[in-house]
Design a protein around this motif. Structure first.
Motif, short mmCIF file in Angstrom:
data_model
loop_
_atom_site.label_atom_id
_atom_site.label_comp_id
_atom_site.label_asym_id
_atom_site.label_seq_id
_atom_site.Cartn_x
_atom_site.Cartn_y
_atom_site.Cartn_z
N ARG A 399 4.21 49.33 -1.06
CA ARG A 399 2.86 48.94 -0.66
C ARG A 399 2.87 48.37 0.74
O ARG A 399 3.72 47.52 1.07
CB ARG A 399 2.31 47.90 -1.64
CG ARG A 399 1.52 48.53 -2.72
CD ARG A 399 0.70 47.56 -3.48
NE ARG A 399 1.05 46.15 -3.32
CZ ARG A 399 0.60 45.21 -4.13
NH1 ARG A 399 -0.17 45.55 -5.13
NH2 ARG A 399 0.91 43.95 -3.94
N GLU A 400 1.98 48.85 1.46
CA GLU A 400 1.81 48.30 2.80
C GLU A 400 1.07 46.97 2.69
O GLU A 400 0.04 46.88 2.03
CB GLU A 400 0.99 49.28 3.65
CG GLU A 400 1.77 50.53 4.04
CD GLU A 400 2.83 50.25 5.09
OE1 GLU A 400 2.63 49.28 5.85
OE2 GLU A 400 3.87 50.95 5.11
N LYS A 401 1.66 46.02 3.26
CA LYS A 401 0.98 44.73 3.23
C LYS A 401 -0.24 44.79 4.13
O LYS A 401 -0.14 45.21 5.29
CB LYS A 401 1.91 43.63 3.70
CG LYS A 401 1.31 42.25 3.53
CD LYS A 401 2.27 41.20 4.00
CE LYS A 401 1.64 39.83 3.83
NZ LYS A 401 2.50 38.77 4.35
N PRO A 402 -1.37 44.47 3.57
CA PRO A 402 -2.57 44.56 4.42
C PRO A 402 -2.48 43.57 5.60
O PRO A 402 -1.89 42.50 5.50
CB PRO A 402 -3.70 44.20 3.47
CG PRO A 402 -3.06 43.47 2.35
CD PRO A 402 -1.67 44.00 2.23
N GLU A 409 -4.83 33.47 5.97
CA GLU A 409 -3.84 34.43 5.45
C GLU A 409 -2.53 34.30 6.20
O GLU A 409 -1.44 34.40 5.63
CB GLU A 409 -4.37 35.85 5.57
CG GLU A 409 -5.50 36.14 4.60
CD GLU A 409 -5.94 37.58 4.70
OE1 GLU A 409 -5.57 38.38 3.82
OE2 GLU A 409 -6.65 37.91 5.69
N SER A 410 -2.61 34.14 7.47
CA SER A 410 -1.39 34.05 8.26
C SER A 410 -0.79 32.64 8.22
O SER A 410 0.40 32.46 8.39
CB SER A 410 -1.68 34.45 9.70
OG SER A 410 -2.74 33.67 10.23
N HIS A 411 -1.62 31.68 7.96
CA HIS A 411 -1.13 30.29 7.91
C HIS A 411 -1.25 29.73 6.51
O HIS A 411 -1.69 28.61 6.30
CB HIS A 411 -1.91 29.41 8.89
CG HIS A 411 -1.81 29.89 10.30
ND1 HIS A 411 -2.76 30.72 10.87
CD2 HIS A 411 -0.88 29.71 11.24
CE1 HIS A 411 -2.42 31.00 12.11
NE2 HIS A 411 -1.27 30.41 12.37
N GLN A 412 -0.88 30.53 5.58
CA GLN A 412 -1.02 30.10 4.20
C GLN A 412 0.11 29.15 3.83
O GLN A 412 1.28 29.44 4.08
CB GLN A 412 -0.98 31.31 3.27
CG GLN A 412 -1.44 31.00 1.87
CD GLN A 412 -1.65 32.26 1.07
OE1 GLN A 412 -1.35 33.35 1.56
NE2 GLN A 412 -2.14 32.12 -0.12
N ASP A 434 8.45 41.36 -0.76
CA ASP A 434 9.15 40.38 0.05
C ASP A 434 10.20 41.05 0.94
O ASP A 434 10.36 40.73 2.09
CB ASP A 434 9.84 39.36 -0.88
CG ASP A 434 8.82 38.44 -1.48
OD1 ASP A 434 7.66 38.52 -1.01
OD2 ASP A 434 9.15 37.68 -2.39
N VAL A 435 10.92 41.98 0.30
CA VAL A 435 11.97 42.64 1.08
C VAL A 435 11.36 43.43 2.22
O VAL A 435 11.84 43.41 3.35
CB VAL A 435 12.79 43.55 0.15
CG1 VAL A 435 13.73 44.41 0.98
CG2 VAL A 435 13.58 42.70 -0.83
N ALA A 436 10.28 44.10 1.85
CA ALA A 436 9.70 44.94 2.89
C ALA A 436 9.14 44.09 4.03
O ALA A 436 9.30 44.41 5.21
CB ALA A 436 8.60 45.81 2.30
N SER A 437 8.52 43.03 3.63
CA SER A 437 7.89 42.24 4.68
C SER A 437 8.90 41.35 5.39
O SER A 437 8.70 40.98 6.54
CB SER A 437 6.77 41.39 4.08
OG SER A 437 7.34 40.49 3.15
N GLY A 438 9.95 41.03 4.66
CA GLY A 438 10.96 40.20 5.27
C GLY A 438 10.50 38.77 5.49
O GLY A 438 11.14 38.00 6.18
#
Ligand SMILES: O=c1ccn([C@@H]2O[C@H](COP(=O)(O)OP(=O)(O)O[C@H]3O[C@H](CO)[C@@H](O)[C@H](O)[C@H]3O)[C@@H](O)[C@H]2O)c(=O)[nH]1
Ligand SMILES: [Mn+2]
Length: 753
Positions: A399-402, A409-412, A434-438
């Motif tokens: 899944r592509e992280k939106p 969202e960025s500072h959650q 998690d792995v994909a997004s790192g």
């Protein structure tokens, strides 16, 4: 005026193509009956197709075109529900056929059982048989007439004026000939009705039947052969019609029998008609191969027994165009352009057959086998090893992280707490993400994988240092509510049980009851209603105050804490439980845990007494006896003892004597605490200081006392019932046999010390 020396002919009439099967079957029936007369048929070419005419010419000697005479006043036709007979007046054209000497007219729905050639010998100008509906009149389906133009014009004049009581030819001719007609026998025009038959007469006269006439709308070819399977007179007569039809128009017979009838007819039989045309007008007979094929054996149940009738290949009938377009045209199977009926612009032809009329009709007969069904002894074993293999799912694409849109969202923030009992979110996607997004974010997918069986293990995040300091863990089963032990911890301690039993030995049987427990004695504080902070501190069955069992031992952080509403606040334990002789002051009692002991507190204190007191047994027995007597005094005779009563200040317990004889009644539960059950080992003198063996010695002592004979007035035999008593209510197994049991590890520890 009939021509001198003219022929005699059987004549019929065809106004529409739809009566073609009737006309053909009639002709065949006459020829099959061996008539020597010729056959003629009047046709209205404006309503009969050329193909049908060709069919007629194949059977009839004369096909005579006539002009159609249509009634202008069809109202009466509706009285008999026969608007289709609007052109029945055409029948008067018979009187114009003066080329014939005599005409025996037969409707196209007549079937000849025999050829009534004798009718041609009648001297009467007009003969007819009575009508079954109104026998004073004659039926115009069978007439013997002498052509006569005078008669014709007279009739024509009436027809033009619509003079007919039924709107058709029968009404007209009956009005014209009135009583001047020569009445024929009914056997020349037997008109069975599907609704009414004079069955006895039919049975009686049926052998003399010459001609039958299918009056009404129930023509055999319009009903289909399946409608004539019964055994009524109508069915029998219809069966005769079908027999002739099958002889010539059933497909396999068409090719097999042309020469059979040729020898009996005056006119050589023509080549069989092309299959498809006649059948097209017979209900259920037209079965193009392309539409339907009957499975082998299916049609063998049909009336005639032919097995492949409907499976035969049918040639499709494609009518040729001719000059006069027929008015009544049933929808052809493959309508040519010149014969097409545009259903989008025109109403259906008046005489068209219903849609789907030629759909195959299957006939199934009920089984007449009277033998009852006998199931087989066993049915075949179902196949094994059959399973449905669930198709494997294709791996979900990563899944592509939106993309983050909003600032939160960025500072959650990362989660700092985890609730272990909450269901964990599905993990596979979490890992992938998690792995994909790192990166680790605080979405639900990235929650730490906390051990579900760990309570209090605060947030152990896999990839981040915990923000909450870890707390002591306690392992809890996956389902703590079902696996949580309901028994009390002290119930496992044999010394405690023996102590309780020892107490019961000294109390009065009458006073057995809910209060004769450690709680009731004030040794154990009731825990009901006093919930500690522990997770396991919930009321169990044993906790309930109404039960005569020991409440669950709940360790409370506060030893002296008396729960509200229990009557323990402000209670003077010393006053209720006076110190026993030789027993140190309770304030000096200290358990192994270093706790101060109090009669209202936990069991470890009792154990403490047993272990560390100089003479624990004696002390405990003394203590128990004193407590028991004290309580019994307060209760008096039969006084109900409850914790509430005990703990409530100001409540006076009436002092009454116990009933006579109840002093020495032993509790049946005493058996349960038999020494043999507790320990099979003999008491050794050298370990007499052991509390356990002291208790055992006390037990034996008590047994001896009990076995000592007493005065009869003072002795009541123990009850024969040896049931579990209170032990049973505690949910424990009650030993009914004295099976030696090995000492538990704890007992061995005690024994060896
Ligand atoms: O659509 C039609 C209708 C009639 N006919 C011819 O006309 C005759 C009379 O019609 P039918 O259906 O046989 O009438 P029945 O049911 O027999 O009715 C009774 O009433 C009719 C009208 O009075 C008489 O013609 C009949 O002889 C009489 O039996 C038929 O046999 C055919 O020869 C056709 O060719 N096409
Ligand atoms: Mn008729």
């Amino acid at each position: 005026m009939a021509v001198q020396g003219g022929e005699d002919v059987y004549a019929s009439l065809l106004l529409t193509d739809t009566y073609l099967p009737g006309a053909l079957v009639l002709a065949h029936s006459l020829r099959d009956a061996g008539t020597k007369k010729k056959l003629a048929i009047l046709v209205t070419l404006d309503t009969v197709s050329a193909e049908v005419v060709t069919q007629l010419k194949a059977v009839y000697d004369y096909v005579i075109p006539v002009s159609r005479v249509r009634t202008e006043r069809p109202a009466n036709l509706y009285l008999m529900n026969r608007p289709d007979l609007h052109s029945a007046f055409t029948k008067i054209n018979l009187w114009r056929q003066t080329q014939f000497r005599k005409i025996v007219y037969l409707d196209a729905d007549v079937l000849a059982y025999r050829a009534p050639d004798e009718l041609f010998d009648l001297p009467h100008a007009f003969s007819a048989a009575p009508d079954i509906g109104w026998p004073d009149i004659f039926n115009t389906g069978v007439m013997v007439l002498t052509p006569n133009l005078g008669e014709y014009y007279a009739l024509k004049a009436m027809a033009d004026r619509g003079i007919s009581f039924d709107g058709a030819d029968q009404g007209l001719l009956n009005m014209h000939f009135r009583n001047t007609y020569n009445r024929l026998s009914f056997t020349y025009n037997v008109t069975p009705s599907a609704h009414y038959q004079y069955v006895p007469a039919y049975k009686h006269f049926q052998s003399g039947i010459n001609l039958v006439h299918f009056i009404g709308t129930d023509k055999p070819w319009l009903q289909g052969r399946d409608k004539s399977i019964g055994d009524t007179p109508f069915d029998e007569i219809a069966g005769r019609w079908w027999a002739v039809y099958d002889r010539y128009y059933r497909q396999e017979a068409t090719l097999a029998q042309p020469e059979r009838t040729a020898s009996r007819t005056s006119k050589p039989q023509p080549a069989p008609p092309g299959p498809g045309l006649v059948q097209y007008f017979v209900k259920g007979e037209y079965q193009p191969k392309s539409r339907y094929i009957v499975p082998v054996g299916e049609s063998s149940r049909s009336r005639s027994g032919s097995s492949h009738e409907q499976a035969q290949e049918h040639h499709h009938w494609a009518p040729q165009s001719h000059g006069s377009q027929p008015e009544h045209r049933p929808e052809p199977y493959q309508p040519p352009a010149t014969l097409s009926w545009d259903a989008q612009r025109q109403p259906p032809p008046p005489d068209s057959k219903p849609e789907a009329e030629n759909f195959p009709q299957m006939h199934y007969e009920m089984s007449s086998d009277p033998a009852p069904f006998v199931p087989p002894e066993r049915y075949p074993t179902p196949p094994r090893g059959m399973w449905y293999e669930v198709p494997k799912e294709a791996p979900a694409p990563p899944r592509e992280k939106p993309r983050a849109i909003f600032p939160w969202e960025s500072h959650q923030p990362r989660p700092s707490r985890v609730f272990p009992y909450q269901e964990q979110p599905p993990s596979p996607v979490t890992e992938t993400t998690d792995v994909a997004s790192g990166e680790h974010n605080a979405s639900i997918e990235s929650w730490p994988q906390a051990e579900p069986s760990t309570i209090g293990s605060s947030t152990v995040e896999p990839r981040s240092e915990p923000q909450t300091p870890p707390t002591p863990t306690m392992h809890i089963p996956s389902d703590p509510w079902s696996s949580f032990p309901r028994s009390n911890a002290w119930d496992e301690v044999p010394e405690i049980n023996r102590y309780v039993d020892a107490i019961q030995k000294h109390r009065k049987p009458r006073s057995q009851g809910p209060g004769m427990t450690l709680t009731g004695l004030g040794l154990i504080e009731p825990s009901w209603g006093k919930r500690g902070s522990r997770v396991t501190d919930f009321p169990s069955e044993d906790d309930r105050p109404s039960l005569p069992v020991t409440p669950a031992p709940i360790r409370r952080p506060k030893f002296w804490g008396g729960g509200p509403g229990l009557g323990l606040e402000g209670r003077d334990d010393d006053e209720q439980l006076p110190a026993a002789e030789g027993v140190p002051a309770q304030s000096d009692w200290v358990c192994v845990h270093g706790h101060r002991w109090t009669p209202a507190d936990c069991l470890c204190d009792l154990t403490n007494i047993l272990r560390y007191h100089k003479d624990p047994l004696a002390q405990l027995q003394k203590l128990a006896k004193q407590q028991s007597e004290l309580l019994l005094r307060r209760l008096g005779e039969g006084g109900a003892l409850s914790e509430e009563v005990i703990g409530t200040e100001g409540k006076e317990i009436p002092s009454r004597r116990l009933p006579f004889g109840s002093d020495d009644i032993k509790s049946p539960t005493h058996v349960a605490s038999s020494p043999a059950v507790v320990s099979p080992k003999p008491v050794k003198p050298d370990i007499g200081h052991s509390p356990v063996h002291s208790l055992l010695a006390a037990e034996h002592e008590h047994e001896r006392e009990r076995e000592t004979p007493r005065p009869a007035t003072d002795f009541i035999a123990p009850p024969s019932y040896q049931g579990p008593g209170l032990l049973f209510e505690k949910g424990e197994d009650f030993p009914t046999t004295e099976t030696p049991a090995l000492p538990t590890e704890e007992e061995r520890d005690v024994l060896e010390t």
